[in-house]
Design an enzyme around this catalytic site. Structure first.
Site, short mmCIF file in Angstrom:
data_model
loop_
_atom_site.label_atom_id
_atom_site.label_comp_id
_atom_site.label_asym_id
_atom_site.label_seq_id
_atom_site.Cartn_x
_atom_site.Cartn_y
_atom_site.Cartn_z
N ASP A 104 62.56 -6.15 -34.46
CA ASP A 104 63.06 -6.98 -33.35
C ASP A 104 64.42 -7.55 -33.70
O ASP A 104 64.78 -7.67 -34.88
CB ASP A 104 62.10 -8.16 -33.09
CG ASP A 104 60.75 -7.69 -32.59
OD1 ASP A 104 60.65 -6.57 -32.06
OD2 ASP A 104 59.79 -8.48 -32.74
N1 URA Z 1 56.27 -7.02 -35.64
C1 URA Z 1 56.99 -7.84 -34.86
O1 URA Z 1 56.45 -8.65 -34.13
N2 URA Z 1 58.33 -7.72 -34.89
C2 URA Z 1 58.98 -6.86 -35.69
O2 URA Z 1 60.21 -6.82 -35.69
C3 URA Z 1 58.21 -6.02 -36.50
C4 URA Z 1 56.84 -6.11 -36.46
#
Ligand code: URA
Length: 234
Positions: A104
């Site tokens: 993310d």
């Molecule tokens: N899980 C999440 O919620 N975000 C990420 O970036 C990776 C795994």
């Protein structure tokens, strides 16, 4: 055997046109002899090519480890936000690497980049069952029973998670490590929400047996070593 201009345009940032100019200037040698034409054939494995007396290491693919900072999208281009490939050093940009999977925008940590589609495919394959390990900080202390819920295989609308591991820091239960086998959209955040906690900080620290090199500062990139690639059978 491949053409000299193809060899150099794959392994360096010189274009085929640049190679023609360099040949005219007698700036390229193949096994010590000045190259006469840009279309001469070279053996990628055994010939040694130099440009301006600097030896070229031939390779088609690169494999990079990035310590991703917050604020970057796991993409190769975007109209609004910076993307992870902006962080690739200039001299490696001509390989056109792309991220293997996604983190993310607000997640930090280990992200692999490559231009090898087969490597990407292999690592993303569910059959590979590659665990990803995250360090997370929560807005409330994690509880013993959360560990069982993580291990039980949570159900979501689009998938059922494989058993996941939750480790709670005994000194500060807001700090946890989570290991998941998939990499679904917001998966760690959604799993933590399921047990009533919000993730306020998230960092990926390992993918399978490959750990984030802690000497790599946020935003830094380095090539994987042969030993690190061997972890993935590459
Ligand atoms: N899980 C999440 O919620 N975000 C990420 O970036 C990776 C795994």
């Amino acid at each position: 055997m491949i053409r000299l201009d193809k060899y150099l345009s794959e392994a360096t940032s010189y274009s085929r046109k640049d190679v023609r100019v360099l040949v005219k200037r007698k700036s390229i040698t193949v096994n010590g002899a000045i190259a006469g034409t840009a279309d001469m054939k070279v053996d990628e494995k055994n010939d040694s090519v130099s440009v301006n007396n600097t030896p070229v290491i031939y390779r088609k693919f690169i494999y990079l480890m990035l310590n991703k900072p917050q604020g970057y999208l796991s993409a190769t281009e975007d109209d609004r936000d910076p993307v992870v490939t902006d962080l690739v050093p200039e001299e490696l940009k001509h390989f056109s690497p792309f991220p293997v999977g996604r983190l993310d925008k607000d997640t930090e940590g280990l992200l692999l980049l490559t231009n090898d589609g087969q490597f990407d495919h292999e690592l993303m394959s569910p059959r590979k069952n590659l665990y990803k390990r995250y360090y997370a900080e929560l807005d409330a202390p994690a509880e013993e029973q959360d560990m069982e819920i993580f291990a039980s295989g949570m159900e979501f609308k689009e998938f059922t998670a494989k058993p996941a591991r939750l480790e709670i820091d005994p000194d500060d239960p807001r700090k946890v490590h989570v290991e998941i086998a998939e990499g679904k959209y917001h998966q760690v955040k959604r799993m933590c929400e399921r047990v009533g906690k919000n993730v306020v900080f998230l960092k990926r620290v390992a993918v399978g047996g490959l750990k984030l090199d802690e000497s790599l500062k946020c935003g830094e990139v380095r090539e994987l070593t042969a030993e690190e690639l061997a972890i993935f059978g590459w």
